[in-house]
Design a protein around this motif. Sequence first.
Motif, PDB file in Angstrom:
ATOM      1  N   GLY A 180       0.804  -1.212   0.000  1.00 42.00           N
ATOM      2  CA  GLY A 180       0.000   0.000   0.000  1.00 42.00           C
ATOM      3  C   GLY A 180       0.843   1.270   0.000  1.00 42.00           C
ATOM      4  N   PRO A 181       0.209   2.429  -0.179  1.00 40.00           N
ATOM      5  CA  PRO A 181       0.948   3.692  -0.323  1.00 40.00           C
ATOM      6  C   PRO A 181       1.743   4.077   0.927  1.00 40.00           C
ATOM      7  CG  PRO A 181      -1.429   4.083  -0.177  1.00 40.00           C
ATOM      8  CD  PRO A 181      -1.251   2.617  -0.363  1.00 40.00           C
ATOM      9  N   GLU A 182       1.236   3.793   2.125  1.00 41.52           N
ATOM     10  CA  GLU A 182       1.966   4.173   3.340  1.00 41.52           C
ATOM     11  C   GLU A 182       3.259   3.368   3.469  1.00 41.52           C
ATOM     12  OE1 GLU A 182      -1.231   3.277   3.307  1.00 41.52           O
ATOM     13  OE2 GLU A 182      -2.298   5.149   3.780  1.00 41.52           O
ATOM     14  N   ALA A 183       3.181   2.060   3.251  1.00 43.85           N
ATOM     15  CA  ALA A 183       4.385   1.228   3.320  1.00 43.85           C
ATOM     16  C   ALA A 183       5.349   1.601   2.195  1.00 43.85           C
ATOM     17  CB  ALA A 183       4.010  -0.252   3.242  1.00 43.85           C
ATOM     18  N   LYS A 184       4.801   1.880   1.031  1.00 43.78           N
ATOM     19  CA  LYS A 184       5.660   2.237  -0.107  1.00 43.78           C
ATOM     20  C   LYS A 184       6.406   3.544   0.179  1.00 43.78           C
ATOM     21  CE  LYS A 184       5.534   1.921  -5.124  1.00 43.78           C
ATOM     22  NZ  LYS A 184       4.683   1.732  -6.319  1.00 43.78           N
ATOM     23  N   ALA A 185       5.756   4.469   0.857  1.00 45.24           N
ATOM     24  CA  ALA A 185       6.413   5.728   1.213  1.00 45.24           C
ATOM     25  C   ALA A 185       7.578   5.482   2.163  1.00 45.24           C
ATOM     26  CB  ALA A 185       5.400   6.682   1.853  1.00 45.24           C
ATOM     27  N   GLN A 186       7.392   4.561   3.095  1.00 47.35           N
ATOM     28  CA  GLN A 186       8.479   4.196   4.006  1.00 47.35           C
ATOM     29  C   GLN A 186       9.640   3.565   3.233  1.00 47.35           C
ATOM     30  OE1 GLN A 186       8.882   4.485   7.526  1.00 47.35           O
ATOM     31  NE2 GLN A 186       7.185   5.918   7.338  1.00 47.35           N
TER      32      GLN A 186
ATOM     33  N   LEU B 129       6.820  -2.561   9.514  1.00 49.87           N
ATOM     34  CA  LEU B 129       8.055  -3.299   9.265  1.00 49.87           C
ATOM     35  C   LEU B 129       9.001  -2.539   8.343  1.00 49.87           C
ATOM     36  CD1 LEU B 129       6.650  -6.943   8.910  1.00 49.87           C
ATOM     37  CD2 LEU B 129       7.807  -5.915  10.884  1.00 49.87           C
ATOM     38  N   ALA B 130       8.474  -1.599   7.559  1.00 49.44           N
ATOM     39  CA  ALA B 130       9.323  -0.778   6.682  1.00 49.44           C
ATOM     40  C   ALA B 130       9.896   0.433   7.405  1.00 49.44           C
ATOM     41  CB  ALA B 130       8.523  -0.319   5.461  1.00 49.44           C
ATOM     42  N   SER B 131       9.534   0.612   8.668  1.00 55.39           N
ATOM     43  CA  SER B 131       9.971   1.786   9.422  1.00 55.39           C
ATOM     44  C   SER B 131      11.215   1.482  10.253  1.00 55.39           C
ATOM     45  CB  SER B 131       8.846   2.248  10.362  1.00 55.39           C
ATOM     46  OG  SER B 131       8.751   1.381  11.490  1.00 55.39           O
ATOM     47  N   PRO B 132      12.023   2.499  10.552  1.00 60.11           N
ATOM     48  CA  PRO B 132      13.166   2.277  11.440  1.00 60.11           C
ATOM     49  C   PRO B 132      12.752   1.932  12.860  1.00 60.11           C
ATOM     50  CG  PRO B 132      12.932   4.606  10.900  1.00 60.11           C
ATOM     51  CD  PRO B 132      11.979   3.863  10.018  1.00 60.11           C
ATOM     52  N   ASP B 133      11.543   2.331  13.261  1.00 63.41           N
ATOM     53  CA  ASP B 133      11.067   2.030  14.616  1.00 63.41           C
ATOM     54  C   ASP B 133      10.984   0.531  14.854  1.00 63.41           C
ATOM     55  OD1 ASP B 133      10.726   4.742  14.391  1.00 63.41           O
ATOM     56  OD2 ASP B 133       8.685   4.783  15.179  1.00 63.41           O
ATOM     57  N   ALA B 134      10.462  -0.204  13.870  1.00 65.43           N
ATOM     58  CA  ALA B 134      10.351  -1.654  14.009  1.00 65.43           C
ATOM     59  C   ALA B 134      11.727  -2.294  14.024  1.00 65.43           C
ATOM     60  CB  ALA B 134       9.503  -2.222  12.873  1.00 65.43           C
ATOM     61  N   ALA B 135      12.594  -1.825  13.140  1.00 66.86           N
ATOM     62  CA  ALA B 135      13.926  -2.428  13.036  1.00 66.86           C
ATOM     63  C   ALA B 135      14.724  -2.279  14.323  1.00 66.86           C
ATOM     64  CB  ALA B 135      14.692  -1.799  11.872  1.00 66.86           C
TER      65      ALA B 135
END
Length: 451
Positions: A132-138, A354-360
């Motif tokens: 989706g667009p939010e994950a793609k933006a990340q 999962l695409a965010s640095p917060d999760a990593a």
Amino acid sequence: MRTGRKLVGIAIIGALALTATACGDDKKDDGKPTPSGSGKSGGDTVSLPRLDGQKIEVAAVWTGPEQANFVKVLKEFESRTGATVTFVPAQDPIVNFLGTKIAGGSPPDVAMLPQVGAIQQAVQKKWVKPVGPEAKAQLTKNYAKVWQDLGAVDGTQYAVYFKAANKSLVWYNTKVFDSAGAQVPKTWKDFLGAADTISASGVTPVSVGGADGWTLTDWFENIYLSQAGPEKYDQLAKHTIKWTDPSVKDALTTLGQLFGKPDLIAGGATGALQTEFPASVTQTFTGGDQPKAGMVFEGDFVGVNIAQTSAKIGTDAKVFPFPAVGAKAPVVTGGDAAVALKDTKGAQALLTWLASPDAAKVWAAAGGYISPNKAVDLAAYPNDVQRDIAKALIAAGDDVRFDMSDQAPQSFGGTPGNGEWKDLQDFLKNPKDVAGAQAKLEADAAAAYKG
């Protein structure tokens, strides 16, 4: 990666300044960003929707410490969104596992796929939904293009790479090296020399987890990339050249310089074929100054297994890049990617997370993990060894080669007891039969790529 599963022979050099800024643009239903649900981490960089009452299932092949650490990532997502997330243990090959679930009408919402080939196969079967667009933006904000491309099929983004692995590292027992007077090698010739020096000191030099065929594919790939070069590597990965090519003969011959000397391998070939990956690590770092082996080759995730011993990374256990066989040391990477099997708000929010640095950074703090996300603050990693490996991965940018067997059809490159895994186990038994190994590898590859 089958974290085992695979994943970069990147030289651990240089310094890299990272900017840990990444702001997602998810919105609540009222159009306002959703604040963190936990308040624990501070400096949250991604906004997530409220998902109170929603249940999400996530399937992965991770077990033991890897599963436990991933569950921590999912728990933080629960805290921030109000969703309930359940980890579903899967078996290798995960595509077969998912096929059974889908046929039974109960697919998980999200699955973690350890192979590029598995992503492509799942897309071809029309199992997965576009990102989706939010994950793609990340992804656009936080990832080098190579990692975005690896999760795309025919130009459409389907996967989010969450966990990467450096698959070109040799971990060594410092007490063994110091006692033997062995030097850290930079070339394959030096590596074999160091092995002889350690053997002469009374310790078997190399631990090989041959019971898990994927470890043997990693041995081959590092030698092949360094010796044959990236162009040949890409051709063999796509099977546009055959496994009977002279370049494969050269790489197997080189690998046979180690596999053909049973005194250099813990337990010899027979012992190695009975040794699973975790044991190949722990036996290298237990036993005081007389362990079963002095060094073990595998990725950064070895740190998880070293943590199960009393050895301390950075003092008792150190690491060097896979030695150069040709002009350059190899750069091989791999990873685990999240795909959505259901096009739901919860599944897409989890991909965004999962695409965010917060999760990593949740898993990074626990160790045994490297993120391909360039916005992750290096301070999140627990020690200098992990930080250096992460630095090197990010510094490599687009100049990496993805694990070859993970690019292959799963029947060839990712199935226990079959294809490349089995053929290289047979080669470990009889490393003198290079031509026979090539013939079997080509026959199995031809059948898999044709299919």
